[in-house]
Design a protein around this motif. Structure first.
Motif, PDB file in Angstrom:
ATOM      1  N   GLU A  84       5.805  57.735  -5.206  1.00 53.25           N
ATOM      2  CA  GLU A  84       6.607  56.093  -4.732  1.00 53.25           C
ATOM      3  C   GLU A  84       6.723  55.132  -5.655  1.00 53.25           C
ATOM      4  N   SER A  85       6.434  55.512  -7.182  1.00 49.60           N
ATOM      5  CA  SER A  85       7.061  54.364  -7.889  1.00 49.60           C
ATOM      6  C   SER A  85       6.617  54.909  -9.279  1.00 49.60           C
ATOM      7  N   THR A  86       7.632  55.086 -10.378  1.00 49.01           N
ATOM      8  CA  THR A  86       7.014  55.501 -11.467  1.00 49.01           C
ATOM      9  C   THR A  86       5.601  54.502 -12.476  1.00 49.01           C
ATOM     10  N   ASN A  87       5.548  53.191 -11.795  1.00 46.55           N
ATOM     11  CA  ASN A  87       4.952  52.578 -12.952  1.00 46.55           C
ATOM     12  C   ASN A  87       3.935  52.921 -11.367  1.00 46.55           C
ATOM     13  N   ALA A  88       3.753  52.873 -10.505  1.00 39.84           N
ATOM     14  CA  ALA A  88       2.828  53.539 -10.205  1.00 39.84           C
ATOM     15  C   ALA A  88       2.119  55.133 -10.865  1.00 39.84           C
ATOM     16  N   GLU A 108      13.468  60.711  -7.821  1.00 39.75           N
ATOM     17  CA  GLU A 108      13.642  59.266  -6.364  1.00 39.75           C
ATOM     18  C   GLU A 108      12.268  58.039  -6.447  1.00 39.75           C
ATOM     19  N   GLN A 109      12.691  57.621  -6.302  1.00 35.55           N
ATOM     20  CA  GLN A 109      11.082  56.358  -5.781  1.00 35.55           C
ATOM     21  C   GLN A 109      10.860  56.010  -4.278  1.00 35.55           C
ATOM     22  N   LEU A 110      10.314  56.402  -3.847  1.00 34.73           N
ATOM     23  CA  LEU A 110       9.588  56.036  -2.074  1.00 34.73           C
ATOM     24  C   LEU A 110       9.863  54.653  -2.176  1.00 34.73           C
ATOM     25  N   GLY A 112      10.160  52.386  -4.779  1.00 29.32           N
ATOM     26  CA  GLY A 112      10.271  51.488  -6.149  1.00 29.32           C
ATOM     27  C   GLY A 112      10.417  49.864  -5.490  1.00 29.32           C
ATOM     28  N   ARG A 113       9.766  49.557  -6.659  1.00 36.02           N
ATOM     29  CA  ARG A 113       9.110  48.218  -7.157  1.00 36.02           C
ATOM     30  C   ARG A 113       9.878  47.240  -7.723  1.00 36.02           C
ATOM     31  N   GLY A 114      10.015  46.111  -7.967  1.00 36.26           N
ATOM     32  CA  GLY A 114      11.632  45.654  -8.662  1.00 36.26           C
ATOM     33  C   GLY A 114      10.507  44.344  -8.799  1.00 36.26           C
ATOM     34  N   ARG A 115      10.854  43.201  -9.431  1.00 35.45           N
ATOM     35  CA  ARG A 115       9.901  41.935  -9.967  1.00 35.45           C
ATOM     36  C   ARG A 115       9.371  41.223  -8.337  1.00 35.45           C
ATOM     37  N   ARG A 116       8.910  40.122  -8.749  1.00 35.21           N
ATOM     38  CA  ARG A 116       8.299  39.725  -7.597  1.00 35.21           C
ATOM     39  C   ARG A 116       8.123  40.037  -6.505  1.00 35.21           C
ATOM     40  N   TYR A 119      11.498  45.188  -2.968  1.00 28.81           N
ATOM     41  CA  TYR A 119      11.801  46.223  -3.208  1.00 28.81           C
ATOM     42  C   TYR A 119      12.809  46.894  -3.509  1.00 28.81           C
ATOM     43  N   TRP A 120      12.923  47.978  -4.861  1.00 28.25           N
ATOM     44  CA  TRP A 120      13.378  48.367  -5.842  1.00 28.25           C
ATOM     45  C   TRP A 120      14.648  49.868  -4.764  1.00 28.25           C
ATOM     46  N   PHE A 121      15.818  49.734  -4.171  1.00 31.15           N
ATOM     47  CA  PHE A 121      16.287  50.251  -4.304  1.00 31.15           C
ATOM     48  C   PHE A 121      16.929  52.050  -4.995  1.00 31.15           C
ATOM     49  N   PRO A 172      16.119  36.970 -17.566  1.00 28.81           N
ATOM     50  CA  PRO A 172      15.145  37.788 -18.363  1.00 28.81           C
ATOM     51  C   PRO A 172      15.053  39.406 -18.696  1.00 28.81           C
ATOM     52  N   ASN A 173      15.302  39.583 -17.533  1.00 27.58           N
ATOM     53  CA  ASN A 173      15.209  41.309 -17.546  1.00 27.58           C
ATOM     54  C   ASN A 173      16.486  42.112 -16.699  1.00 27.58           C
ATOM     55  N   ASP A 174      17.474  40.930 -16.771  1.00 29.89           N
ATOM     56  CA  ASP A 174      18.669  41.868 -15.575  1.00 29.89           C
ATOM     57  C   ASP A 174      19.561  42.981 -16.801  1.00 29.89           C
ATOM     58  N   LYS A 180      27.590  41.979 -11.828  1.00 32.05           N
ATOM     59  CA  LYS A 180      26.648  42.531 -10.915  1.00 32.05           C
ATOM     60  C   LYS A 180      25.842  43.193 -11.303  1.00 32.05           C
ATOM     61  N   LYS A 181      24.248  43.048 -10.693  1.00 34.41           N
ATOM     62  CA  LYS A 181      23.201  44.223 -11.309  1.00 34.41           C
ATOM     63  C   LYS A 181      23.033  45.266 -11.977  1.00 34.41           C
ATOM     64  N   ILE A 182      23.276  46.256 -12.396  1.00 31.93           N
ATOM     65  CA  ILE A 182      23.229  47.408 -12.591  1.00 31.93           C
ATOM     66  C   ILE A 182      21.935  47.752 -13.199  1.00 31.93           C
ATOM     67  N   GLY A 183      21.190  47.051 -13.487  1.00 31.08           N
ATOM     68  CA  GLY A 183      19.623  47.570 -13.959  1.00 31.08           C
ATOM     69  C   GLY A 183      18.915  46.083 -13.674  1.00 31.08           C
ATOM     70  N   GLY A 184      17.519  46.886 -13.743  1.00 30.82           N
ATOM     71  CA  GLY A 184      16.130  45.831 -14.513  1.00 30.82           C
ATOM     72  C   GLY A 184      14.942  46.148 -14.765  1.00 30.82           C
ATOM     73  N   ILE A 185      14.031  45.381 -15.481  1.00 32.05           N
ATOM     74  CA  ILE A 185      12.936  46.006 -16.133  1.00 32.05           C
ATOM     75  C   ILE A 185      11.337  45.535 -15.085  1.00 32.05           C
ATOM     76  N   GLY A 202       8.789  49.488 -16.962  1.00 30.51           N
ATOM     77  CA  GLY A 202      10.194  50.934 -16.000  1.00 30.51           C
ATOM     78  C   GLY A 202      11.151  49.768 -15.760  1.00 30.51           C
ATOM     79  N   ALA A 203      11.914  51.216 -15.568  1.00 31.11           N
ATOM     80  CA  ALA A 203      13.345  50.558 -15.884  1.00 31.11           C
ATOM     81  C   ALA A 203      13.607  51.278 -14.800  1.00 31.11           C
ATOM     82  N   GLY A 204      14.897  50.534 -13.675  1.00 36.77           N
ATOM     83  CA  GLY A 204      15.362  51.058 -12.803  1.00 36.77           C
ATOM     84  C   GLY A 204      17.297  50.652 -13.726  1.00 36.77           C
TER      85      GLY A 204
HETATM   86  C1  BTN Z   1      13.806  43.969 -11.468  1.00 32.57           C
HETATM   87  O1  BTN Z   1      13.709  43.874  -9.845  1.00 32.57           O
HETATM   88  O2  BTN Z   1      14.718  44.186 -11.356  1.00 32.57           O
HETATM   89  C2  BTN Z   1      12.895  44.756 -11.719  1.00 32.57           C
HETATM   90  C3  BTN Z   1      13.326  46.679 -11.387  1.00 32.57           C
HETATM   91  C4  BTN Z   1      12.257  47.155 -12.271  1.00 32.57           C
HETATM   92  C5  BTN Z   1      12.890  48.520 -11.861  1.00 32.57           C
HETATM   93  C6  BTN Z   1      11.976  50.047 -11.612  1.00 32.57           C
HETATM   94  S1  BTN Z   1      12.466  51.762 -11.067  1.00 32.57           S
HETATM   95  C7  BTN Z   1      11.107  52.619 -13.112  1.00 32.57           C
HETATM   96  C8  BTN Z   1       9.760  51.385 -12.215  1.00 32.57           C
HETATM   97  N1  BTN Z   1       9.526  51.876 -10.779  1.00 32.57           N
HETATM   98  C9  BTN Z   1       9.426  51.072 -10.485  1.00 32.57           C
HETATM   99  O3  BTN Z   1       8.554  51.035  -8.981  1.00 32.57           O
HETATM  100  N2  BTN Z   1       9.648  49.585 -11.013  1.00 32.57           N
HETATM  101  C10 BTN Z   1      10.646  50.258 -12.088  1.00 32.57           C
END
Ligand code: BTN
Length: 316
Positions: A84-88, A108-110, A112-116, A119-121, A172-174, A180-185, A202-204
């Protein structure tokens, strides 16, 4: 992967460029023709391009790009084809007592979570989705807060070094490339007011997506490395120095604090020296971003000349 699917795949792989008849596959593995077809369908869903021709059978046309599980395991990373999410996943492991330094990486994350709560694709075959567990000693949550910026700087530097691309940072984390955004923490923390029990970083990172791989709502904002570089990156080879750089930066941070990373931020950032609007739950302020202080907070001067110190939020 289930055993039957694996066996059928091996059989197709050992006949490159050739059709293998459904009858042969069903006799070899004691399956009905319908059951063979079902396994072929399942392989297709995992990204294997398998053509089918009447009276000829099945032919493997193309294999999906997959992280090399063996290499990742050699480096003691915990690899999952889908979570579901590597953080979880790493949080659950942390609760069971896993040691600091544990890394979870998923194809693959089913969910994936982003900040706030966003959803993280995180589709298979294209990006890097991983989490690192840290158990620093003798550090309070407030002192650990800049770790997100440290992680962004470490990954930005490692990506520049490994790919030669001009990756930049947005507070702070892009991680950005050509705007364009290629990653986030996404950092998560468990602790008490004076003590961190554990931290999850967690890094995407979007690596090999083409523009059309992103859902329409991300077309304007999301990018990846591959189109700019004009090549497809070996994600397994790339993730090893990225994680090594991230771990090293975190241990330097715990010993020396954020000041050691201030210079890297000044060098890579897209934020400082510009007019920006920063929002956070309950507030917004516009002005010139002047600098980052020793905690990683932005110092921003508004039109009236007042300097604000902002330690949480995002630039819109
Ligand atoms: C953001 O919103 O910019 C943060 C995105 C972080 C995504 C990564 S992918 C690996 C880890 N697992 C998650 O569910 N989220 C982070």
């Amino acid at each position: 992967m289930n055993l039957l699917k694996e066996k059928i795949l091996e059989h197709l792989k050992s006949n490159p460029g050739k059709f293998v008849s459904g009858a042969r596959l069903s006799v070899s593995f004691g399956l009905t023709r319908a059951a063979v077809w079902k396994q072929v369908q399942a392989l297709r869903q995992e990204g294997y391009a398998i053509s089918a021709a009447p009276r000829k059978g099945y032919r493997l046309e193309e294999e999906p790009d997959r992280l090399d599980e063996k290499t990742l395991k050699l480096h003691k990373f915990l690899y999952y084809s889908a979570v579901e999410s590597t953080n979880a996943t790493i949080r659950a492991l942390a609760e069971q007592g896993s040691a600091g330094g544990t890394v979870v990486i998923a194809e693959e994350q089913l969910q994936g979570r982003g900040r706030r709560g966003r959803y993280w694709f995180s589709p298979p075959g294209k990006g890097l989705w991983f989490s690192l567990l840290l158990r620093p000693t003798g550090i309070a949550p407030s002192a650990a807060a800049p770790i997100t910026l440290v992680a962004a700087a470490a990954l930005g530097q490692a990506l520049r070094r490994e790919t030669g691309l001009g990756v930049t940072l947005k507070w702070p984390n892009d991680l950005l490339l050509n705007g364009k955004k290629i990653g986030g923490i996404l950092t998560e923390l468990k602790g008490e007011p004076d003590r961190v029990e554990y931290l999850i970083i967690g890094a995407g990172l979007n690596i090999n997506q083409s523009e059309t791989d992103f859902p329409p709502e991300l077309h304007k904002t999301a990018g990846s490395l591959s189109p700019a570089a004009g090549c497809v990156f070996d994600r397994t080879a790339l993730v090893l120095p990225l994680i090594a750089g991230l771990k090293e930066a975190c241990s330097i941070f715990f010993q020396q604090g954020f000041s050691r990373f201030h210079g890297a931020w000044i060098e890579l950032n897209e934020t400082l020296g510009k007019e920006v609007t920063i929002t956070w739950p309950g507030g917004t302020v516009r002005g010139r971003a002047l600098d980052l202080d020793e905690t990683g907070a932005v110092l921003l001067r508004d039109r009236a000349g007042k300097v604000h110190r902002i330690n949480y939020g995002e630039i819109v």
